[in-house]
Every structure is written in C-alpha cells, then in structure tokens.
Design a protein around this motif. Sequence first.
Motif, PDB file in Angstrom:
ATOM      1  N   LEU A   1       0.933  -1.326   0.079  1.00 60.45           N
ATOM      2  CA  LEU A   1      -0.084  -0.049  -0.022  1.00 60.45           C
ATOM      3  C   LEU A   1       0.870   1.410   0.014  1.00 60.45           C
ATOM      4  O   LEU A   1       1.996   0.944   0.341  1.00 60.45           O
ATOM      5  N   PRO A   2       0.210   2.334  -0.652  1.00 61.42           N
ATOM      6  CA  PRO A   2       1.244   3.651  -0.353  1.00 61.42           C
ATOM      7  C   PRO A   2       1.405   3.776   1.117  1.00 61.42           C
ATOM      8  O   PRO A   2       0.855   3.550   1.957  1.00 61.42           O
ATOM      9  N   GLY A   3       2.597   4.330   1.335  1.00 61.53           N
ATOM     10  CA  GLY A   3       3.313   4.243   2.603  1.00 61.53           C
ATOM     11  C   GLY A   3       2.471   5.110   3.884  1.00 61.53           C
ATOM     12  O   GLY A   3       2.678   4.617   4.986  1.00 61.53           O
ATOM     13  N   HIS A   4       1.325   6.189   3.493  1.00 55.24           N
ATOM     14  CA  HIS A   4       0.665   6.629   4.652  1.00 55.24           C
ATOM     15  C   HIS A   4      -0.241   5.582   5.108  1.00 55.24           C
ATOM     16  O   HIS A   4      -1.049   5.901   5.945  1.00 55.24           O
ATOM     17  N   LEU A   5      -0.580   4.580   4.507  1.00 58.72           N
ATOM     18  CA  LEU A   5      -1.749   3.587   5.012  1.00 58.72           C
ATOM     19  C   LEU A   5      -1.081   2.630   5.737  1.00 58.72           C
ATOM     20  O   LEU A   5      -0.239   1.996   5.515  1.00 58.72           O
ATOM     21  N   ASP A   6      -1.900   2.323   6.807  1.00 54.28           N
ATOM     22  CA  ASP A   6      -1.437   1.150   7.776  1.00 54.28           C
ATOM     23  C   ASP A   6      -1.915  -0.186   7.116  1.00 54.28           C
ATOM     24  O   ASP A   6      -2.976  -0.777   7.342  1.00 54.28           O
ATOM     25  N   GLN A   7      -0.934  -0.931   6.699  1.00 53.08           N
ATOM     26  CA  GLN A   7      -1.221  -2.258   6.192  1.00 53.08           C
ATOM     27  C   GLN A   7      -1.821  -3.382   7.065  1.00 53.08           C
ATOM     28  O   GLN A   7      -2.702  -3.939   6.765  1.00 53.08           O
ATOM     29  N   ARG A   8      -1.243  -3.118   8.415  1.00 55.15           N
ATOM     30  CA  ARG A   8      -1.692  -3.984   9.181  1.00 55.15           C
ATOM     31  C   ARG A   8      -3.143  -3.711   9.613  1.00 55.15           C
ATOM     32  O   ARG A   8      -3.851  -4.792   9.663  1.00 55.15           O
ATOM     33  N   ALA A   9      -3.577  -2.593   9.614  1.00 54.31           N
ATOM     34  CA  ALA A   9      -5.021  -2.494  10.044  1.00 54.31           C
ATOM     35  C   ALA A   9      -5.930  -2.550   8.869  1.00 54.31           C
ATOM     36  O   ALA A   9      -6.938  -3.118   9.092  1.00 54.31           O
ATOM     37  N   ALA A  10      -5.494  -2.316   7.586  1.00 55.91           N
ATOM     38  CA  ALA A  10      -6.123  -2.720   6.404  1.00 55.91           C
ATOM     39  C   ALA A  10      -6.425  -4.307   6.192  1.00 55.91           C
ATOM     40  O   ALA A  10      -7.530  -4.731   6.176  1.00 55.91           O
ATOM     41  N   LEU A  11      -5.369  -5.037   6.426  1.00 51.26           N
ATOM     42  CA  LEU A  11      -5.340  -6.493   6.339  1.00 51.26           C
ATOM     43  C   LEU A  11      -6.429  -7.047   7.578  1.00 51.26           C
ATOM     44  O   LEU A  11      -7.197  -8.059   7.393  1.00 51.26           O
ATOM     45  N   ALA A  12      -6.226  -6.211   8.740  1.00 53.68           N
ATOM     46  CA  ALA A  12      -7.062  -6.902   9.768  1.00 53.68           C
ATOM     47  C   ALA A  12      -8.511  -6.599   9.772  1.00 53.68           C
ATOM     48  O   ALA A  12      -9.510  -7.446  10.291  1.00 53.68           O
ATOM     49  N   ALA A  13      -8.854  -5.722   8.739  1.00 57.69           N
ATOM     50  CA  ALA A  13     -10.056  -5.288   8.349  1.00 57.69           C
ATOM     51  C   ALA A  13     -10.911  -6.358   7.594  1.00 57.69           C
ATOM     52  O   ALA A  13     -12.130  -6.409   7.523  1.00 57.69           O
ATOM     53  N   ILE A  14     -10.264  -7.024   6.887  1.00 58.56           N
ATOM     54  CA  ILE A  14     -10.639  -8.025   6.025  1.00 58.56           C
ATOM     55  C   ILE A  14     -11.398  -9.270   6.891  1.00 58.56           C
ATOM     56  O   ILE A  14     -10.779  -9.794   7.552  1.00 58.56           O
ATOM     57  N   SER A  15     -12.613  -9.851   6.372  1.00 64.08           N
ATOM     58  CA  SER A  15     -12.999 -10.887   7.068  1.00 64.08           C
ATOM     59  C   SER A  15     -12.220 -11.958   7.028  1.00 64.08           C
ATOM     60  O   SER A  15     -11.630 -12.481   5.764  1.00 64.08           O
ATOM     61  N   PRO A  16     -11.815 -12.852   7.956  1.00 66.37           N
ATOM     62  CA  PRO A  16     -10.777 -13.941   7.929  1.00 66.37           C
ATOM     63  C   PRO A  16     -11.480 -15.002   6.866  1.00 66.37           C
ATOM     64  O   PRO A  16     -10.694 -15.539   6.396  1.00 66.37           O
ATOM     65  N   GLU A  17     -12.850 -15.230   6.782  1.00 68.56           N
ATOM     66  CA  GLU A  17     -13.352 -16.110   5.794  1.00 68.56           C
ATOM     67  C   GLU A  17     -13.197 -15.652   4.599  1.00 68.56           C
ATOM     68  O   GLU A  17     -13.010 -16.531   3.635  1.00 68.56           O
ATOM     69  N   LYS A  18     -12.956 -14.255   4.277  1.00 69.28           N
ATOM     70  CA  LYS A  18     -12.877 -13.974   2.798  1.00 69.28           C
ATOM     71  C   LYS A  18     -11.395 -13.528   2.471  1.00 69.28           C
ATOM     72  O   LYS A  18     -11.107 -13.101   1.626  1.00 69.28           O
ATOM     73  N   ASP A  19     -10.338 -13.864   3.455  1.00 65.83           N
ATOM     74  CA  ASP A  19      -9.106 -13.308   3.552  1.00 65.83           C
ATOM     75  C   ASP A  19      -8.285 -14.276   2.557  1.00 65.83           C
ATOM     76  O   ASP A  19      -7.348 -15.115   2.973  1.00 65.83           O
ATOM     77  N   VAL A  20      -8.524 -14.362   1.078  1.00 70.66           N
ATOM     78  CA  VAL A  20      -7.773 -15.343   0.287  1.00 70.66           C
ATOM     79  C   VAL A  20      -6.596 -15.108   0.029  1.00 70.66           C
ATOM     80  O   VAL A  20      -5.965 -15.810  -0.681  1.00 70.66           O
ATOM     81  N   ASP A  21      -5.889 -14.040   0.517  1.00 71.67           N
ATOM     82  CA  ASP A  21      -4.246 -13.828   0.442  1.00 71.67           C
ATOM     83  C   ASP A  21      -3.715 -14.590   1.767  1.00 71.67           C
ATOM     84  O   ASP A  21      -2.490 -14.848   1.923  1.00 71.67           O
ATOM     85  N   GLY A  22      -4.688 -14.971   2.765  1.00 72.03           N
ATOM     86  CA  GLY A  22      -4.101 -15.891   3.944  1.00 72.03           C
ATOM     87  C   GLY A  22      -3.188 -14.802   5.078  1.00 72.03           C
ATOM     88  O   GLY A  22      -2.414 -15.451   5.669  1.00 72.03           O
TER      89      GLY A  22
END
Length: 301
Positions: free
Chosen positions: A102-123
């Motif tokens: 992601l562009p540097g100003h975005l918190d990657q961890r927060a964005a990944l954590a927001a994805i429903s684990p059931e739909k997290d196809v990148d694991g």
Amino acid sequence: MSQAQIIDGKVYAERVRDEVAREVARLRADHDLQPGLAVILVGEDAASQVYVRSKGEQSLAAGMHSVTHRLPADASLDELLLLIAGLNEDPRIHGILLQLPLPGHLDQRAALAAISPEKDVDGLHVVNAGRLANGEPALIPCTPLGCMILLRETLGDLTGKTAVVVGRSVLVGRPVAQLLLQADCTVTIAHSRTRNLADVCRGADILVAAVGRPRMIKADWIKPGAVVIDVGVNRVPFDDPEKAAAGRTKLVGDVDYKAAREVAGWITPVPGGVGLMTVACLLQNTLTAAKRQNGLDRDLA
Ligand code: NDP
C-alpha cells in the motif's frame, strides 16, 4: 552427474486453474453459486497494476465473478476500511485481495485486519496465520500453497524429509515452514542472522529460498539430489555487457540456477516456476472460501 529436472510451474499452474474452472462450473450448475473475487488496488504502482489485471483476467477465465476496486494513491485509511467493510458484507464476494504494497501513509496491518478472515484469500489475516500455526483449516497464503503443490507433485509424500526454508517473512517463509511441518518434514527456518547458512542449507532434502537476493544460494550449498524451490524474484541487469549498458534487465531467483542445476535433483526456474503458481492458488483459495461460506466444504477437493 545429470542435470536437475526442471519443475515446470506452467504445467502445474494450468492444472490448478483447470481444476478450479471445472469445480466453479459444477458449483454454478449444481448449487447456483458463483465464487466471487474482489481485488483492491490503491494507487498507481506499475507492477501492482500488472498483477491486478492478471488476477482479474484469470478469475473471469475460471468462470468466477470478479471485480476490481481502484482507489487513488492519496486515499485515506477510512476510505479503504469502508470499501473493505462493504465487501465483507457483499454476498457475491467470497474472496477479498488487497494488493500490496500500500502507499506509505496507509497502515497495512489495520487494512489486512479489517478483511473478514473467511474472505481473506491472501491468507494474511492473523486469524488465518494462527489457524495455520495450530494445524486448523485456514486460508493459506498463495505463494506458500503453490510451493507445496510443486513439492507434492515432485516428491509425493514428504514425511521425514529435512527441509530448510531461507527467509522468515509473514508472506512466504513462515507459512511455507508451517506447511512443511504439517507435512511431517523436519524444518529449519533460516534468516539474515543465521550462522553458517551454507552448512545449514547443505543438510536440506528440500530447500526453499525466499530471500529476495539475486543468486545468493550457491551450488555448493545444495545437497546433491535435493529439491530446490526458488521463490525469489529479483530484477538484475543482463550478463551481456551490451544489453546491460542499454539498461536492459531480466528476472532471476535467489538461487544460482545454472550452477545449481548441476547438483540439485529438481529445481524451479525463475521465471516459470513458483511465480506462476501464485495466481492459480489465489483462484483455488477463492473457490475454497466460497465453498466454506456456503457449507459446501465437506466436498472440498
Ligand atoms: P522479505 O524481504 O519480507 O523477507 C526476506 C527474508 O529473507 C527475511 O526473513 C530475511 O531475514 C531473509 N534474508 C535477507 N537477507 C538474507 C541473507 N543474507 N541470508 C539469509 N536470509 C536473509 O521478502 P518476501 O518473503 O516477501 O519475499 C522473498 C522473495 O520472494 C522476494 O524476492 C520476493 O520478490 C519473492 N516473492 C515471490 C513471489 C512469487 O509469487 N513468486 C511472491 C512473494 C514474494 P530477516 O527476517 O532476518 O530480515
């Protein structure tokens, strides 16, 4: 000694894509269920645009519902989280892939954590990483899943093999090591602080290189007859000085491929090896996610 056999990612990726397409057709016919993948791209990164296009095209070709959401490079985290929240609720979408980086100003961890684990196809959600570590059904990161398919196709049963994974990233090294452990290998994870790395590698029946350093793994680090899985993708100048002077570049792996072929039993080329498996495994994960969300995972292939 004869040269290592090449593990052809093209052949196996095509096989995975064909199997997924057949199963998607069956789900549509028997269950009126069309697996759906949403890919999110933030910004204009050139390499990411190519990957996102390929993911969209390949999911459509497999008969899936496929959408790509593009946000501008200056999008806020709130905008991104709002988009993810909408996709989490969308019943036509079974898999959500957030294209990284992601562009540097975005918190990657927060964005990944927001994805429903059931739909997290990148694991990449911690819930899936935790499930994988616990040996529970998880969505597994695509590249490690691809590595395992190649290893099983090459060796069959992996029980008791000595495996060395060089690299401990959340994206590749760690999940590959977990999967090898689940497959009853004896696993060592090496990294930048490992001492005597060459000696550690020499003990491996299975050597997985996921470092990001061109041709770092030398032929004399490889046990004769070993299976070498080269995950690395590194852009380097051409060896030919004329081409190099013209600024031309090519892709190489983390393994010194040409020399390694004289020692290894099997080896993946770069390009043409693991990389091709990654998108095929994304399709497989989307199919798996769609089945689990619809209570059809008992007939999971
Ligand atoms: P990271 O940079 O996140 O991790 C690299 C790992 O290599 C780290 O654990 C690091 O150790 C280790 N490392 C770095 N230098 C050395 C060294 N000199 N000796 C031993 N270990 C070292 O990379 P990724 O895991 O994301 O990617 C690795 C490679 O795989 C890259 O080339 C990437 O492009 C490629 N890749 C390919 C994919 C595909 O589809 N084919 C998909 C994803 C990645 P430490 O933790 O100590 O810093």
